[in-house]
Design an enzyme around this catalytic site. Structure first.
Site, PDB file in Angstrom:
ATOM      1  N   CYS A 151       0.770  -1.548  -0.418  1.00 47.44           N
ATOM      2  CA  CYS A 151       0.397   0.101   0.032  1.00 47.44           C
ATOM      3  C   CYS A 151       1.242   0.850  -0.151  1.00 47.44           C
ATOM      4  CB  CYS A 151      -1.136  -0.113   0.821  1.00 47.44           C
ATOM      5  SG  CYS A 151      -2.167  -1.252   1.686  1.00 47.44           S
TER       6      CYS A 151
ATOM      7  N   ARG B 178       2.966  -0.185  -5.565  1.00 46.13           N
ATOM      8  CA  ARG B 178       2.968  -0.094  -3.731  1.00 46.13           C
ATOM      9  C   ARG B 178       1.835  -1.182  -3.936  1.00 46.13           C
ATOM     10  NH1 ARG B 178       7.021   1.903  -0.815  1.00 46.13           N
ATOM     11  NH2 ARG B 178       5.193   0.881   1.330  1.00 46.13           N
TER      12      ARG B 178
ATOM     13  N   TRP C 223      -2.948  -2.624  -1.658  1.00 47.20           N
ATOM     14  CA  TRP C 223      -2.486  -4.435  -1.809  1.00 47.20           C
ATOM     15  C   TRP C 223      -3.187  -4.993  -1.284  1.00 47.20           C
ATOM     16  CZ3 TRP C 223      -0.123  -8.347  -0.173  1.00 47.20           C
ATOM     17  CH2 TRP C 223       0.778  -9.322  -1.157  1.00 47.20           C
TER      18      TRP C 223
ATOM     19  N   ASN D 293      -0.622   1.559   6.411  1.00 48.34           N
ATOM     20  CA  ASN D 293       0.187   1.109   5.247  1.00 48.34           C
ATOM     21  C   ASN D 293       1.017   0.191   6.574  1.00 48.34           C
ATOM     22  OD1 ASN D 293       2.547  -0.280   3.453  1.00 48.34           O
ATOM     23  ND2 ASN D 293       3.295   0.885   3.631  1.00 48.34           N
ATOM     24  N   GLY D 294       0.577  -1.900   5.953  1.00 43.02           N
ATOM     25  CA  GLY D 294       1.574  -2.255   7.068  1.00 43.02           C
ATOM     26  C   GLY D 294       0.170  -3.351   7.380  1.00 43.02           C
TER      27      GLY D 294
ATOM     28  N   GLU E 155      16.568 -16.538 -12.723  1.00 43.52           N
ATOM     29  CA  GLU E 155      15.730 -15.094 -13.008  1.00 43.52           C
ATOM     30  C   GLU E 155      14.739 -15.113 -14.178  1.00 43.52           C
ATOM     31  OE1 GLU E 155      15.635 -13.042 -10.764  1.00 43.52           O
ATOM     32  OE2 GLU E 155      14.538 -11.027 -11.675  1.00 43.52           O
TER      33      GLU E 155
ATOM     34  N   LYS F  29      11.216 -13.985 -13.993  1.00 42.87           N
ATOM     35  CA  LYS F  29      10.688 -12.820 -14.645  1.00 42.87           C
ATOM     36  C   LYS F  29       9.415 -12.903 -15.778  1.00 42.87           C
ATOM     37  CE  LYS F  29      12.072 -10.417 -13.081  1.00 42.87           C
ATOM     38  NZ  LYS F  29      12.858 -10.106 -11.894  1.00 42.87           N
TER      39      LYS F  29
ATOM     40  N   GLU G 175       6.082 -13.568 -13.937  1.00 44.81           N
ATOM     41  CA  GLU G 175       5.966 -12.566 -13.054  1.00 44.81           C
ATOM     42  C   GLU G 175       4.999 -11.519 -13.698  1.00 44.81           C
ATOM     43  OE1 GLU G 175       9.716 -10.183 -11.537  1.00 44.81           O
ATOM     44  OE2 GLU G 175       7.596  -9.754 -10.157  1.00 44.81           O
TER      45      GLU G 175
ATOM     46  N   HIS H 145      16.770 -36.569 -13.267  1.00 43.94           N
ATOM     47  CA  HIS H 145      16.258 -36.722 -11.911  1.00 43.94           C
ATOM     48  C   HIS H 145      14.716 -35.975 -10.973  1.00 43.94           C
ATOM     49  CE1 HIS H 145      20.049 -37.890 -11.093  1.00 43.94           C
ATOM     50  NE2 HIS H 145      20.598 -36.849 -11.884  1.00 43.94           N
TER      51      HIS H 145
ATOM     52  N   LYS I 216       5.726  -3.420  -5.992  1.00 48.32           N
ATOM     53  CA  LYS I 216       7.066  -3.760  -5.756  1.00 48.32           C
ATOM     54  C   LYS I 216       7.936  -3.816  -4.642  1.00 48.32           C
ATOM     55  CE  LYS I 216      10.831  -2.166  -8.499  1.00 48.32           C
ATOM     56  NZ  LYS I 216      11.013  -2.970  -8.666  1.00 48.32           N
TER      57      LYS I 216
HETATM   58  C1  AGP Z   1      11.652  -8.719  -8.938  1.00 47.85           C
HETATM   59  O1  AGP Z   1      11.593  -9.047 -10.458  1.00 47.85           O
HETATM   60  C2  AGP Z   1      10.074  -9.199  -8.380  1.00 47.85           C
HETATM   61  N1  AGP Z   1       9.118  -8.292  -8.273  1.00 47.85           N
HETATM   62  C3  AGP Z   1      10.543  -9.689  -6.275  1.00 47.85           C
HETATM   63  O2  AGP Z   1      10.907 -11.081  -6.277  1.00 47.85           O
HETATM   64  C4  AGP Z   1      11.434  -8.731  -6.078  1.00 47.85           C
HETATM   65  O3  AGP Z   1      12.853  -8.971  -6.145  1.00 47.85           O
HETATM   66  C5  AGP Z   1      11.045  -9.212  -4.210  1.00 47.85           C
HETATM   67  O4  AGP Z   1      10.522  -8.928  -3.964  1.00 47.85           O
HETATM   68  C6  AGP Z   1      12.080  -8.568  -3.072  1.00 47.85           C
HETATM   69  O5  AGP Z   1      12.510  -7.244  -3.351  1.00 47.85           O
HETATM   70  P1  AGP Z   1      13.831  -6.529  -2.562  1.00 47.85           P
HETATM   71  O6  AGP Z   1      15.248  -6.642  -3.447  1.00 47.85           O
HETATM   72  O7  AGP Z   1      12.803  -4.371  -3.005  1.00 47.85           O
HETATM   73  O8  AGP Z   1      13.898  -6.782  -1.487  1.00 47.85           O
END
Ligand code: AGP
Length: 592
Positions: free
Chosen positions: A2, A27, A72, A98-99, A469, A473, A476, A492, A587
């Site tokens: 949020c 956020r 969120w 927020n929290g 990675e 990517k 998501e 395996h 984010k």
């Molecule tokens: C990355 O593409 C993601 N959105 C997510 O995995 C992110 O890297 C993770 O939430 C960690 O965030 P931070 O690096 O701000 O701690």
């Protein structure tokens, strides 16, 4: 997660609050709302993004005080009742939060015993009523906030208005970020400095367990005991936090294309005249330690896998932990471990939880973060900034490359062997070449896989870390289910999933692993897989889809990650999804 904003005394509160929410919608973007005072507290809120809120908030608002929120969802589905701002039963207190309040059920029971009832399911509505309960019994708003801080468990950043004080805003913070922006005859609050930077460059960052009162000309902050705290003004420049798209259609694309300048900036920051400029005490701590622990989440965890391997090649033992796993079974291997936390945002709740445990056990820590002034930056013993410039897209790209680059430099500095500097300089033209000339080939793969539901990435060693990675990517942003598998692990178990036309994307950039990887390709092709290979010249074959010039193999996450990022980007654009704001994500993950 949020985002929250608020302002007092500003000439156009609607503009600041709504544009501020737009800036903060990385956020969360399930629902959004605003509240202001004009002969009573007025609230406008609805499900949907900030753009929708902009349509329903009147143009001609007359007020000195306004708060806003983009959500969120954590407690309760995204519906109007659960959307912030929340107002207390007797309409005295209205707030944005927020929290996550961990003991909200106990507080709710307490309030029910005091004849309170609730219109929604959020923990935030309970906070509004708790403040009101104390305020109505003692008639002292600041004291009510202090009492709440003793009662509430969990995380909160709160911007609060009280109908009896139309010229004052109240704030409370613990665990979630809250920044005050100081203007001339006006003041702001927000979850971070980005909504305010257009109007002021002077900021006050609140610490946990602080609360306060803001008017248009003053800011008072108190600690949990009610003692007034002197806060220093922090200056920030607009360039470092600007959300300008600079002509790009999406932040993700802009941020991928900022990778070369990010690497250059790291080299300029941490290397002078061919020598590392890292803090000597930090380097000594790393050298003296017998074990380096990495703790991180998501993409940052993936960079720790690469960085850990760098240290291992210099003879250091390491371990890498996912923050949300480590926090519930903390271990400190070795006799003298040193702990490195990695977080682009510096606000990830899982990692903040880990830092608390680290401190309780009297260990020092280093944070690698892109966000100076963030909670982790301020609270770890040492901090190294990633200098990637603000990353807005939910999918982390340039910050990942910055993390890996910085870890390569740091490991090299600890080993007293400045070889990486030359290697990093040597790959810059290659990344430029990938970014300027390889897009058509990447788009071909994107078109071939965009309608698939499942796919696999394969690689070994550094190429496996890169595959992890690449897979995160793609899933998501494009919502294609994908899994990264180390080449050798295929037989395996995972090979059972390979069917006719299953896409398998293979990275072969390391000559040490080329031979067994070719074997893996034959194995999946024999089961009908459609294979797409990204290889370096040294190990490429005629049928490979993308061939990249040779480079030091340990830098595959720095060089070839651009290909993986473009692929995720193009697939998503082709599918017509919102690449910068994928569903269900935010984010900055400020809830555990
Ligand atoms: C990355 O593409 C993601 N959105 C997510 O995995 C992110 O890297 C993770 O939430 C960690 O965030 P931070 O690096 O701000 O701690």
């Amino acid at each position: 997660m949020c985002g929250i904003v608020g302002c007092l005394g500003f000439k156009n509160p609607r503009e600041y609050v709504l544009n501020g929410l737009k800036t903060l919608d990385y956020r969360g973007y399930d629902s959004a709302g605003v509240a202001y005072y004009n002969d009573g507290i007025r609230i406008y809120k609805d499900v949907g993004a900030v753009e929708h809120l902009m349509e329903i908030v009147p143009q001609d608002i007359k007020t000195e005080i306004m708060i806003g929120h983009t959500r969120w969802a954590t407690h309760g589905v995204p519906n109007v009742a659960n959307t912030h701002p929340h107002i207390s039963k007797h309409k005295k207190i209205c707030l944005v939060h927020n929290g996550v309040i961990e003991n909200y059920e106990d507080v709710k029971k307490f309030l029910i015993s005091k004849h309170y009832d609730f219109y929604g399911d959020t923990d935030s509505e309970i906070v509004a009523n708790l403040i009101e309960h104390y305020y109505l019994s003692e008639n002292d708003i600041l004291d009510s906030l202090k009492k709440c801080m003793f009662v509430l468990k969990g995380s909160y950043a709160l911007a609060i208005i009280c109908s009896d004080y139309p010229d004052e805003m109240f704030i409370m913070k613990n665990g979630s970020p809250l920044v005050i922006g100081k203007g001339d005859g006006f003041n702001f609050v927000a979850s971070d400095a980005s909504p305010m930077i257009k109007y002021t460059d002077a900021f006050i960052e609140l610490n946990d367990q602080e609360y306060g009162r803001i008017t248009k000309n003053s800011v008072e902050v108190f600690d949990a005991n009610g003692v007034k705290v002197t806060k220093k003004l922090i200056k920030k420049d607009i360039e470092s936090i600007s959300h300008d798209l600079k002509g790009y259609p999406h932040y993700m694309l802009k941020e991928i294309e900022e990778i070369p300048q990010t690497i250059k900036r790291l080299l300029e920051t941490y290397v002078k005249d061919g020598k590392y400029t890292f803090d000597k005490t930090l380097l000594n701590k790393l050298k003296e330690s017998d074990h380096i622990m990495f703790i991180a989440c998501g993409t940052s965890y993936h960079s720790s896998l690469v960085g850990g391997r760098y240290f291992e090649h210099y003879g250091k033992s390491t371990s890498k932990y996912i923050a949300s796993e480590w926090a519930f079974d903390p271990v400190f291997p070795g006799n003298k471990p040193f702990i490195i936390l990695i977080s682009q945002s510096g606000e990830t709740a899982d990692l903040i939880h880990c830092l608390k445990i680290i401190k309780e056990n009297n260990y020092e820590s280093l944070i690698l973060t892109n966000t100076g002034g963030s909670t982790l930056d301020r609270n770890c013993t040492y901090s190294l900034l990633l200098h990637a410039g603000i990353e807005v897209s939910v999918a982390s790209t340039k910050a990942y490359v910055a993390q890996v680059t910085l870890l390569a430099l740091l490991a090299d500095a600890v080993a007293d062997n400045p070889k990486v500097i030359e290697d990093l300089n040597s790959v810059l033209p290659l990344i430029d070449e990938i970014q300027t000339s390889y897009k058509p080939k990447i788009m071909e793969i994107a078109n071939a896989i965009k309608k698939k539901e499942h796919l696999f990435y394969l690689g070994r060693s550094y190429d496996y870390f890169l595959s992890m990675e690449a897979s995160l990517k793609l899933k998501e942003v494009s919502y294609i289910h994908s899994e990264a598998i180390p080449g050798g692990e295929l037989k395996h178990g995972p090979i059972a999933l390979i069917e006719q036309d299953t896409p398998v994307i293979v990275f072969i950039t390391d000559h040490h692993t080329a031979l067994p990887m070719r074997g893996n390709i034959r194995e999946v092709q024999a089961r009908g897989a459609k294979v797409y290979v990204i290889a370096t010249e040294r190990v490429a074959t005629e049928t490979d889809n993308i061939v990249v010039k040779n480079y030091p193999y340990y830098l595959s996450s720095v060089v070839v990650s651009s290909i993986a990022f473009y692929l995720a980007y193009y697939v998503t654009i082709e599918k017509g999804y919102n690449v910068d704001k994928p569903r269900n994500l935010a984010k900055s993950v400020t809830v555990e």
